[in-house]
Write a protein that holds these residues in place. Structure first.
Motif, PDB file in Angstrom:
ATOM      1  N   GLN A  87      19.668  -2.529 -25.617  1.00 14.00           N
ATOM      2  CA  GLN A  87      19.943  -3.879 -26.071  1.00 14.00           C
ATOM      3  C   GLN A  87      18.827  -4.870 -25.784  1.00 14.00           C
ATOM      4  O   GLN A  87      18.825  -5.965 -26.342  1.00 14.00           O
ATOM      5  CB  GLN A  87      21.250  -4.386 -25.440  1.00 14.00           C
ATOM      6  CG  GLN A  87      22.468  -3.585 -25.879  1.00 14.00           C
ATOM      7  CD  GLN A  87      23.773  -4.163 -25.361  1.00 14.00           C
ATOM      8  OE1 GLN A  87      24.496  -3.519 -24.620  1.00 14.00           O
ATOM      9  NE2 GLN A  87      24.072  -5.374 -25.770  1.00 14.00           N
TER      10      GLN A  87
ATOM     11  N   ARG B  59      17.249  -1.453 -30.235  1.00 12.52           N
ATOM     12  CA  ARG B  59      18.544  -1.933 -30.722  1.00 12.52           C
ATOM     13  C   ARG B  59      18.565  -2.007 -32.252  1.00 12.52           C
ATOM     14  O   ARG B  59      19.581  -1.666 -32.880  1.00 12.52           O
ATOM     15  CB  ARG B  59      18.851  -3.311 -30.133  1.00 12.52           C
ATOM     16  CG  ARG B  59      20.142  -3.927 -30.654  1.00 12.52           C
ATOM     17  CD  ARG B  59      20.483  -5.208 -29.930  1.00 12.52           C
ATOM     18  NE  ARG B  59      21.771  -5.737 -30.390  1.00 12.52           N
ATOM     19  CZ  ARG B  59      22.501  -6.603 -29.705  1.00 12.52           C
ATOM     20  NH1 ARG B  59      22.079  -7.048 -28.530  1.00 12.52           N
ATOM     21  NH2 ARG B  59      23.654  -7.041 -30.178  1.00 12.52           N
TER      22      ARG B  59
ATOM     23  N   LEU C  13      26.176   0.499 -31.425  1.00 13.64           N
ATOM     24  CA  LEU C  13      25.496   0.050 -30.214  1.00 13.64           C
ATOM     25  C   LEU C  13      26.261   0.435 -28.954  1.00 13.64           C
ATOM     26  O   LEU C  13      25.681   0.935 -27.981  1.00 13.64           O
ATOM     27  CB  LEU C  13      25.262  -1.460 -30.261  1.00 13.64           C
ATOM     28  CG  LEU C  13      24.423  -2.044 -29.119  1.00 13.64           C
ATOM     29  CD1 LEU C  13      23.042  -1.420 -29.077  1.00 13.64           C
ATOM     30  CD2 LEU C  13      24.310  -3.567 -29.282  1.00 13.64           C
TER      31      LEU C  13
END
Length: 274
Positions: A223, A228, A239
């Motif tokens: 992240q 990401r 995610l």
């Protein structure tokens, strides 16, 4: 090495995750190192390229004399905004700039510094030539790049975990970009093509990366970097699964935490010459 437009995009919440997780995980020790090397040169004017959220900038502010001017630049406005919000111990000139087209006059700085930025650029030699252009005669260019991913434990573990999660289309951002520009011969050749023909030094330096839990390291990579973008391109809801897979892999290899793993990078000093 091929780069994609998303490789250079640090937007949305990435700058906040980058600062909160990636900076203490891998960037802080190298920031202190490169700032100390810069201070030892006693520059009057320093340009920082790809300043990110300002981890090196703040070290420069602490280690350089009060009279030394510091200009910190980055391509991504969101990263600069985060850096400015955090600030530094003294005044810094913050400016958005592309390393391939620096908006500065020739020979404007004594030292040009960049931490882990040149791996992202599609034309390294052209970017190095820009750094040399803005250096004064006798000045120095200092930068660092990550060594191969196999010598960077957490990054390697996370990439292997995501390859198992996405076997048909594994995200390779970490090995392709941050850890894709480590060959010393290639780096030296690119510098020479840019006009840095003097005696260069390249040191390989290892530190230990530490995280309180495996999940902290997993969040950092999944992240807090453009990885990401690659994960979400494989599904808007992927995610969370990616963080979970990376957490499990880190836990299996290093334990429940706190965890520690090797990080390794090259630190390069190139004199401008006359």
């Amino acid at each position: 090495m091929n780069t994609a437009p998303s490789d250079r995009v640090f937007s949305g919440s990435i700058p906040q995750f980058y600062q909160r997780y990636m900076v203490p995980l891998v960037f802080q020790p190298y920031a202190a190192d490169i700032a100390a090397r810069t201070a030892a040169l006693h520059p009057a004017a320093v340009l920082e390229i790809a300043a990110g959220t300002g981890v090196v900038t703040r070290q420069l502010a602490e280690q350089l004399p009060a009279g030394a001017a510091i200009v910190a630049t980055d391509l991504n406005p969101a990263m600069l905004e985060q850096a400015q919000t955090l600030g530094a111990s003294r005044a810094i000139t913050w400016r958005q700039a592309d390393a391939l087209q620096l908006p500065f006059e020739d020979q404007a700085f004594d030292t040009v510094v960049c931490q882990f930025g040149y791996m992202f650029l599609p034309d390294k030699a052209a970017a190095y030539a820009e750094a040399r252009r803005v250096l004064r005669p006798g000045g120095a260019f200092l930068f660092n790049v990550w060594d191969r991913i196999e010598d960077n434990a957490f990054a390697d573990t996370v990439e292997q975990a995501l390859a198992r999660l996405f076997p048909g289309d594994p995200p390779r951002f970490m090995s392709r970009i941050p850890h894709g520009y480590y060959d010393a011969a290639v780096i030296r050749a690119d510098l020479a093509r840019a006009g840095f023909t003097g005696r260069q030094t390249l040191e390989t330096i290892a530190f230990e990366s530490r995280a309180d839990t495996p999940q902290t390291a997993a969040i950092a990579y999944c992240q807090g970097t453009p990885l990401r973008n690659e994960i979400e391109a494989r599904g808007a809801d992927m995610l969370g699964q990616a963080v979970h897979a990376a957490t499990d892999a880190l836990r299996a290899r290093y334990g429940a935490g706190p965890i520690a793993g090797k990080i390794q990078a090259h630190v390069i000093t190139a004199p401008r010459g006359a």
